[in-house]
Design an enzyme around this catalytic site. Structure first.
Site, short mmCIF file in Angstrom:
data_model
loop_
_atom_site.label_atom_id
_atom_site.label_comp_id
_atom_site.label_asym_id
_atom_site.label_seq_id
_atom_site.Cartn_x
_atom_site.Cartn_y
_atom_site.Cartn_z
CG ASP A 43 -1.74 1.24 1.35
OD1 ASP A 43 -2.66 1.45 0.54
OD2 ASP A 43 -1.46 2.04 2.27
CD GLU A 99 -3.14 -2.00 -1.37
OE1 GLU A 99 -3.55 -0.83 -1.48
OE2 GLU A 99 -3.41 -2.70 -0.36
#
Length: 226
Positions: free
Chosen positions: A44, A116
Site C-alpha cells: 500500500d 498491493e
C-alpha cells in the site's frame, strides 16, 4: 531461465528470484499462514509512493489538491481490483474453503489487496527501481486517461464544497451496521443533511467506501431538486 519463477506471457511481468514471495502474496488469510496481509501493508505504501512520484513528474503545474485527488482515484479499491483482473489474479489466489465458496476470487477487496501484496513482493525480491519499472505500466492506461491536473473530486469532497459554498451545515456520516468476517467486512453508513434535509445510505467493504456511496446518493437527490 535460471531458478526464477516466471511463465512466458505472465501479465505480472516479473521473474521472481524467490518464489515464496509470490506464493505468499497470492495467499489470502482465509487459507492460513503465511498469508499476504503484511505484504499488503507494505505494498500500500509503495503503490502510493509510485503513483505520487509519477503524478509529480507528469503534472508539473498541478497543485497539491489535484495531485491528491488523482492519486486517490488511481489507488482506490476498485481501480486496483481492475488491475488485479488484468493480471489474472483471481484464478491464481490461494483461498480458504469459505472464500472459495463465496466467490472471493471475484471480490474487489481481495483482488485489490493481492495487487498491493504483489507490489511488495516484487520490491522485496528485486528492489525499488525494478519494482517501479514493473508496476507503473499496470497503471499506464489509467494515468493516461486522467485529465491533466483536473482529477474529479470524490463525492464526499464535492458534497462538502457544495454545502460550504452555500454556508450550510456539513453532513453527518453515521455507521448503521458492520457485518461479516474480519477479512470480508461490509459497512452500512448513512449520510445525513440538516439543511436542505436529505438522507441516503451506502454500503461498501470499508467505511470510507460506504460513506462515498452515501454521499453520491445525496448529491443525486440535491441535483434532482435543483
Amino acid at each position: 531461465m535460471s531458478n526464477r519463477t516466471f511463465q512466458r506471457g505472465d501479465p505480472i511481468g516479473h521473474a521472481f528470484a524467490d518464489p515464496a514471495l509470490l506464493a505468499q502474496a497470492l495467499r489470502h488469510r482465509s487459507a492460513g499462514t503465511p498469508h499476504n496481509e503484511r505484504l499488503e501493508f507494505l505494498g500500500d505504501g509503495i503503490v502510493n509512493l509510485l503513483i505520487a512520484e509519477a503524478l509529480y513528474h507528469r503534472w508539473p503545474k498541478a497543485d497539491e489538491g489535484a495531485l491528491t485527488r488523482a492519486r486517490a482515484e488511481l489507488v482506490r479499491e476498485g481501480a486496483l481490483a481492475v488491475i488485479g483482473r488484468t493480471l489474472n489474479l483471481g484464478e491464481r489466489l490461494t483461498l480458504g474453503p469459505g472464500e472459495l465458496k463465496s466467490g472471493g476470487h471475484r471480490r474487489d477487496s481481495i483482488l485489490a489487496d493481492a495487487v498491493e501484496a504483489i507490489v511488495a513482493a516484487i520490491y522485496l525480491d528485486c528492489g525499488f527501481e525494478r519494482c517501479r519499472a514493473v508496476v507503473l505500466p499496470w497503471f499506464e492506461a489509467s494515468l493516461a486517461a486522467l485529465p491533466v491536473g483536473k482529477a474529479e473530486k470524490d463525492p464526499k469532497t464535492r458534497l462538502q464544497e457544495w454545502l460550504q459554498a452555500r454556508q450550510l451545515p456539513l453532513p453527518t456520516y453515521a455507521l448503521i451496521s458492520e457485518s461479516g468476517d474480519e477479512h470480508a467486512k461490509q459497512f452500512h453508513v448513512a449520510c445525513i443533511l440538516e439543511q436542505p434535509v436529505a438522507r441516503a445510505e451506502g454500503q461498501g467493504t470499508s467505511r470510507r467506501l460506504a460513506e462515498q456511496q452515501a454521499a453520491t446518493l445525496v448529491i443525486a437527490q440535491l441535483d434532482s431538486n435543483t
